[in-house]
Write a protein that holds these residues in place. Structure first.
Motif, PDB file in Angstrom:
ATOM      1  N   ARG A 181      42.584  39.327  29.549  1.00  0.00           N
ATOM      2  CA  ARG A 181      43.012  39.524  30.810  1.00  0.00           C
ATOM      3  C   ARG A 181      41.740  39.237  32.005  1.00  0.00           C
ATOM      4  O   ARG A 181      40.687  39.802  31.761  1.00  0.00           O
ATOM      5  CB  ARG A 181      43.818  40.598  31.377  1.00  0.00           C
ATOM      6  N   ASN A 182      42.328  38.324  32.777  1.00  0.00           N
ATOM      7  CA  ASN A 182      41.188  37.866  34.119  1.00  0.00           C
ATOM      8  C   ASN A 182      39.980  37.205  33.638  1.00  0.00           C
ATOM      9  O   ASN A 182      38.919  36.629  34.442  1.00  0.00           O
ATOM     10  CB  ASN A 182      40.729  39.319  34.795  1.00  0.00           C
ATOM     11  N   TYR A 205      50.862  39.150  35.012  1.00  0.00           N
ATOM     12  CA  TYR A 205      50.010  39.972  35.885  1.00  0.00           C
ATOM     13  C   TYR A 205      49.928  41.477  35.718  1.00  0.00           C
ATOM     14  O   TYR A 205      48.865  42.332  35.910  1.00  0.00           O
ATOM     15  CB  TYR A 205      50.199  39.708  37.389  1.00  0.00           C
ATOM     16  N   ASP A 212      42.567  47.326  38.214  1.00  0.00           N
ATOM     17  CA  ASP A 212      41.253  46.491  38.846  1.00  0.00           C
ATOM     18  C   ASP A 212      40.726  47.328  39.696  1.00  0.00           C
ATOM     19  O   ASP A 212      39.617  46.972  40.362  1.00  0.00           O
ATOM     20  CB  ASP A 212      41.701  44.993  39.228  1.00  0.00           C
ATOM     21  N   ARG A 246      43.412  41.360  44.934  1.00  0.00           N
ATOM     22  CA  ARG A 246      43.402  40.400  43.934  1.00  0.00           C
ATOM     23  C   ARG A 246      44.869  39.556  44.037  1.00  0.00           C
ATOM     24  O   ARG A 246      44.822  38.350  43.417  1.00  0.00           O
ATOM     25  CB  ARG A 246      43.239  41.175  42.504  1.00  0.00           C
ATOM     26  N   GLU A 264      42.009  31.460  41.389  1.00  0.00           N
ATOM     27  CA  GLU A 264      41.604  31.426  40.008  1.00  0.00           C
ATOM     28  C   GLU A 264      42.029  30.396  39.115  1.00  0.00           C
ATOM     29  O   GLU A 264      41.532  29.744  38.216  1.00  0.00           O
ATOM     30  CB  GLU A 264      41.912  32.969  39.576  1.00  0.00           C
TER      31      GLU A 264
END
Length: 460
Positions: free
Chosen positions: A288-289, A337, A415, A420, A427
């Motif tokens: 993730r991310n 997400y 997070d 975010r 992103e």
């Protein structure tokens, strides 16, 4: 560093045209996606997110606890889900079912759910009832009414839910409950999180009390308020009702890591109630991310999302193997997400008995091979970006502000950065055709795949 020359030259017709084109594109670019976010923490560790929105005179209050399917105790499968039910059984100042009545009698709606990495509760009410909802959520965080009678009652409710939704349904648990157990190796990611009936029966009052004291503490939670409210007043109420709740000593986080899959896995499951075969495929996701995570989000749009997707076109439109193909990243229990740990990109379909499972798998391989061989053009990437941006807006606007609260709470819990929500679009825009190609090679390889086929046993 080399110095920058101040020399200029007159633009050629070609450079002038290029400049005008770039300016035109820039002028027509969609506006930046921006959600108001104010984030702070109480002294007891409670994460608080405020997001005012004057669109309508309503507010959403969401309490998210950092406890989900994955990290429930071993030999207590389904415990996180069982506890979700317990939270509606009364608290210090609200009797059994009175929380629900309080919301509904004030014109609101409410719900709760258990997911891989959190359990959540939310209420959507007229704006002038914000204080009432904060008081009620704090009341059950502070002191749940844990009795043997309530526990026994909810054990029966959850067991009946398992029977109705899984055991006595055609395709029950397929693929959302089944696939993680087949594709993953780590117990935390691979157990029956809905709950084995024996484990649900084995839960004791002491188990429940310990679970509540540990995981339903303010330092393991996020509180989100979205809608028509005054932030200064909301802060005062949050401190008044939640500030005095004691924090807890939290256990070390469970190790959720999965080994890299090096060989394709195939499984068949008999279904006595199904009358058509079904097939699901799953690929392990990037972490993730990471850049590849965002690339997979765009590949999901290209391959699986919408009638223009490659798999819908190939399996539904061109060959008629099935009427629909569904799936995505965390598709059956949320979105790409709102999870925190290993995840699968999955798809599934029900198909006719005269279609061979290998024919479907061949189509999947062919469509991925097309992407590998031809690459993803910038034009295709731009179209995928339009689709994922639309999907993100849909998520944020879902259910009168709850979709927005869901993302804010998830990013606060996982997070420590609910802002975010405003960084996601940027992103995705960083993803290049080259990164898409690298992601296809590493994550859409057959050796990273698990196939589950439902063998129908129903007598027609």
């Amino acid at each position: 560093m080399a110095s920058c020359s101040q020399k200029t030259t007159a633009p050629t017709a070609e450079t002038a045209a290029t400049t005008q084109t770039a300016e035109a594109v820039e002028s027509t670019a969609p506006p930046a996606f921006e959600v108001p976010v104010e984030y702070y923490k109480l002294d007891n560790g409670l994460k608080v997110v405020l997001s005012p929105d004057k669109t309508a005179p309503i507010v959403t209050v969401a309490a998210y606890y950092n406890i989900g399917f994955r990290i429930e105790p071993k030999d207590r499968t389904g415990f996180a889900h069982l506890f979700e039910h317990m939270m509606f059984q009364g608290s210090d100042n609200l009797g059994k079912m009175e929380f629900i009545q309080l919301v509904q009698k004030n014109g609101g709606i409410l719900n709760g759910s258990t997911r891989f990495d959190y359990t959540n509760y939310f209420e959507i009410v007229p704006a002038h009832k914000l204080e009432t909802m904060l008081w009620a959520e704090a009341d059950r965080m502070k002191g749940l009414n844990i009795t043997q009678e309530n526990l026994t009652n909810q054990q029966g409710v959850v067991k009946n839910e398992v029977k109705v939704n899984v055991l006595n349904q055609p395709y029950g648990g397929f693929p959302w409950l089944d696939m993680p157990q087949y594709a993953n190796k780590n117990w935390y990611n691979a157990h029956n999180f809905y709950g084995d009936l024996e484990d649900l029966d084995a839960a004791s009052l002491e188990d429940v009390q310990s679970f509540f004291k540990t995981f339903y503490s303010p330092n393991n939670a996020a509180l989100v308020i979205v809608g028509d409210f005054d932030p200064a007043q909301a802060k005062q109420w949050v401190e008044q009702y939640f500030g005095g709740i004691a924090s807890a000593d939290l256990p070390e986080p469970a190790d959720l890591t999965e080994p890299r899959q090096e060989k394709e896995q195939r499984f068949t499951k008999d279904d006595k109630l199904a009358n058509k075969p079904a097939l699901a495929f799953a690929y392990h996701m990037p972490e993730r991310n990471t850049p590849a995570y965002y690339a997979m989000g765009l590949l999901d749009q290209i391959l699986l999302q919408g009638d223009d997707s490659r798999l819908h076109q190939a399996l539904v439109q061109d060959r008629g193997y099935t009427g629909s193909v569904s799936g995505g990243i965390n598709a059956y229990l949320g979105n790409m997400y709102n999870y925190n740990g290993p995840m699968l990109w999955m798809g599934d379909l029900v198909y006719d008995k005269d279609v061979a499972a290998d024919s479907i798998i061949n189509v999947l391989d062919q469509e991925i091979a097309r992407l590998q061989q031809n690459g993803v053009t910038q034009q295709q990437l731009d179209l995928a970006m339009v689709k994922i941006r639309s999907s993100l807006y849909d998520q944020v606007s879902q259910l009168y502000g709850f979709g927005k609260a869901d993302l804010l709470a998830s990013f606060a819990l996982f997070d420590d950065n609910p802002a975010r929500i405003n960084e996601l679009e940027a992103e995705f825009r960083k993803v290049t055709p080259e990164l898409m190609q690298q992601t296809i090679q590493e994550y859409l390889r057959p050796t990273n795949r698990t196939i589950l086929i439902i063998n129908p046993q129903a007598q027609i």
